[in-house]
Write a protein that holds these residues in place. Structure first.
Motif, short mmCIF file in Angstrom:
data_model
loop_
_atom_site.label_atom_id
_atom_site.label_comp_id
_atom_site.label_asym_id
_atom_site.label_seq_id
_atom_site.Cartn_x
_atom_site.Cartn_y
_atom_site.Cartn_z
N GLU A 172 -16.13 30.93 82.24
CA GLU A 172 -14.73 31.15 82.57
C GLU A 172 -14.07 29.92 83.18
OE1 GLU A 172 -12.05 34.68 84.65
OE2 GLU A 172 -14.25 34.77 84.67
N TYR A 173 -14.85 29.17 83.97
CA TYR A 173 -14.31 27.98 84.65
C TYR A 173 -15.25 26.80 84.42
CZ TYR A 173 -11.86 31.77 87.08
OH TYR A 173 -11.12 32.90 87.38
N PRO A 174 -15.35 26.32 83.18
CA PRO A 174 -16.35 25.28 82.87
C PRO A 174 -16.13 23.97 83.61
CG PRO A 174 -14.81 25.58 81.05
CD PRO A 174 -14.56 26.70 82.01
N GLN A 175 -14.90 23.71 84.04
CA GLN A 175 -14.62 22.43 84.69
C GLN A 175 -15.37 22.25 86.01
OE1 GLN A 175 -12.61 25.03 84.33
NE2 GLN A 175 -10.87 25.05 85.77
N TYR A 176 -15.79 23.35 86.63
CA TYR A 176 -16.48 23.26 87.92
C TYR A 176 -17.99 23.04 87.79
CZ TYR A 176 -12.08 24.95 89.82
OH TYR A 176 -10.75 25.09 90.16
N GLN A 177 -18.51 23.19 86.56
CA GLN A 177 -19.94 22.97 86.29
C GLN A 177 -20.83 23.86 87.18
OE1 GLN A 177 -21.10 18.79 85.61
NE2 GLN A 177 -18.93 18.23 85.85
N PHE A 178 -20.44 25.14 87.27
CA PHE A 178 -21.18 26.08 88.11
C PHE A 178 -22.65 26.19 87.72
CE2 PHE A 178 -16.95 28.34 88.91
CZ PHE A 178 -16.80 27.76 90.16
N ALA A 179 -22.98 25.99 86.47
CA ALA A 179 -24.37 26.10 86.04
C ALA A 179 -25.26 25.07 86.71
CB ALA A 179 -24.46 25.97 84.51
N GLY A 183 -22.62 27.30 92.65
CA GLY A 183 -21.61 27.64 93.64
C GLY A 183 -21.86 27.11 95.03
N TYR A 184 -23.00 26.47 95.25
CA TYR A 184 -23.30 25.95 96.59
C TYR A 184 -22.49 24.67 96.85
CZ TYR A 184 -26.99 29.38 97.13
OH TYR A 184 -27.66 30.57 97.26
N GLY A 185 -22.42 24.29 98.11
CA GLY A 185 -21.58 23.16 98.51
C GLY A 185 -22.23 21.82 98.28
N THR A 186 -22.51 21.50 97.05
CA THR A 186 -23.12 20.22 96.70
C THR A 186 -22.05 19.15 96.56
OG1 THR A 186 -22.95 20.61 94.33
CG2 THR A 186 -24.93 21.44 95.42
N LYS A 187 -22.50 17.91 96.48
CA LYS A 187 -21.58 16.79 96.27
C LYS A 187 -20.77 16.99 94.99
CE LYS A 187 -21.58 11.73 96.09
NZ LYS A 187 -21.49 11.18 94.77
N LEU A 188 -21.44 17.41 93.91
CA LEU A 188 -20.75 17.64 92.64
C LEU A 188 -19.70 18.73 92.77
CD1 LEU A 188 -20.38 17.33 89.58
CD2 LEU A 188 -22.27 18.94 89.27
N HIS A 189 -20.04 19.80 93.45
CA HIS A 189 -19.09 20.90 93.61
C HIS A 189 -17.84 20.43 94.36
CE1 HIS A 189 -18.58 25.49 94.52
NE2 HIS A 189 -17.53 24.97 93.93
N ASP A 194 -12.15 18.64 94.56
CA ASP A 194 -11.17 17.57 94.78
C ASP A 194 -10.33 17.34 93.53
OD1 ASP A 194 -11.97 17.13 97.40
OD2 ASP A 194 -13.33 15.49 96.88
N ARG A 195 -10.97 17.48 92.38
CA ARG A 195 -10.28 17.20 91.13
C ARG A 195 -9.40 18.35 90.67
NH1 ARG A 195 -14.00 15.06 86.33
NH2 ARG A 195 -14.38 13.54 88.00
N TYR A 196 -9.91 19.57 90.80
CA TYR A 196 -9.21 20.72 90.21
C TYR A 196 -8.65 21.71 91.23
CZ TYR A 196 -11.69 19.06 86.07
OH TYR A 196 -12.16 18.28 85.05
N GLY A 197 -9.07 21.60 92.50
CA GLY A 197 -8.68 22.60 93.47
C GLY A 197 -9.47 23.89 93.26
N PRO A 198 -9.30 24.88 94.12
CA PRO A 198 -10.07 26.12 94.00
C PRO A 198 -9.59 26.99 92.85
CG PRO A 198 -8.57 26.27 95.84
CD PRO A 198 -8.47 24.86 95.34
N CYS A 199 -10.50 27.81 92.33
CA CYS A 199 -10.17 28.80 91.30
C CYS A 199 -10.28 30.19 91.93
CB CYS A 199 -11.10 28.65 90.11
SG CYS A 199 -12.81 29.21 90.41
N PRO A 200 -9.92 31.24 91.21
CA PRO A 200 -10.00 32.58 91.78
C PRO A 200 -11.41 33.01 92.20
CG PRO A 200 -8.56 32.60 89.87
CD PRO A 200 -9.20 31.24 89.91
#
Length: 215
Positions: A172-179, A183-189, A194-200
């Motif tokens: 649903e939100y591929p830009q965040y690379q959740f896979a 969802g944890y607070g990693t550097k990538l996340h 920073d790039r896209y802002g939060p999603c629902p």
């Protein structure tokens, strides 16, 4: 088909022995655990399990001590061989409204209430029992390392949440690379935030420090 076993390892036996002692004292025992209290996004997942004491599942242990492959295999065995189980998801919106502690407590209570078999006694991982249970309950610190029922619940909760985040949310939100970070607070996340802002799917109450840094 899952491989059925007639015996258990010594650690397995200790976990099942813990449950057997509780069952001898109280009757049918249910184990409860959760996964996903810490991530920045997605649901918290709660699971309740009543194992079959006559059909022990080899390798049941704290989900954190198992590889992803082993957790996946045990998930199938538990869901096929447990006497009853229930998995409940509590949404990010509910977490923001109620806070993570009480959202998790509510999810645990829902999982117990949703079992097809009513247990006589409930074993909860941690140091607090959810209010509203109709059964007597006991909080067991590090319960997933001591009770087979709680360990089984930890596996169901962990696998269910991981599959949801890496499957549903990642599509649903591929830009965040959740896979990649679940969802944890990693550097990538944080870079994706920073790039896209939060999603629902994000927990806004978990992003206060991130939002403060951006203002």
């Amino acid at each position: 088909m899952p491989r059925r076993t007639t015996g258990t390892t010594s650690s397995n036996e200790a976990l099942y022995a813990f449950d057997a002692a509780k069952r001898a004292e109280h009757g049918a025992v249910c184990g409860v655990d959760e996964a996903g209290r810490g991530p920045l996004c997605g649901p918290v997942c709660c699971a309740a399990v009543i194992l079959n004491p006559d059909d022990p599942i080899e390798g049941v242990n704290d989900s954190k001590k198992l590889t992803e492959k082993r957790r996946d295999a045990l998930f199938e065995e538990i869901t096929n061989r447990a006497l009853a189980y229930k998995i409940v998801f509590i949404t990010p919106q509910e977490i923001d409204e109620r806070n993570i502690l009480w959202a998790t407590m509510d999810g645990m209570a829902q999982a117990v209430a949703g079992l097809e078999i009513t247990p006589d006694y409930v074993l909860i991982d941690g140091n607090r029992c959810p209010p509203g249970l109709i059964q007597p309950a006991e909080a067991v610190v590090k319960g997933d390392a001591n009770s087979a029922s709680i360990a089984a619940a930890s596996i169901l909760a962990k696998v269910s949440r991981d599959r949801y985040v890496t499957g549903v949310l990642d599509r649903e939100y591929p830009q965040y690379q959740f896979a990649k970070h679940k969802g944890y607070g990693t550097k990538l996340h944080y870079e994706m935030l920073d790039r896209y802002g939060p999603c629902p799917a994000h927990r806004r109450t978990f992003l206060k420090k991130w939002e403060a840094r951006r203002t």
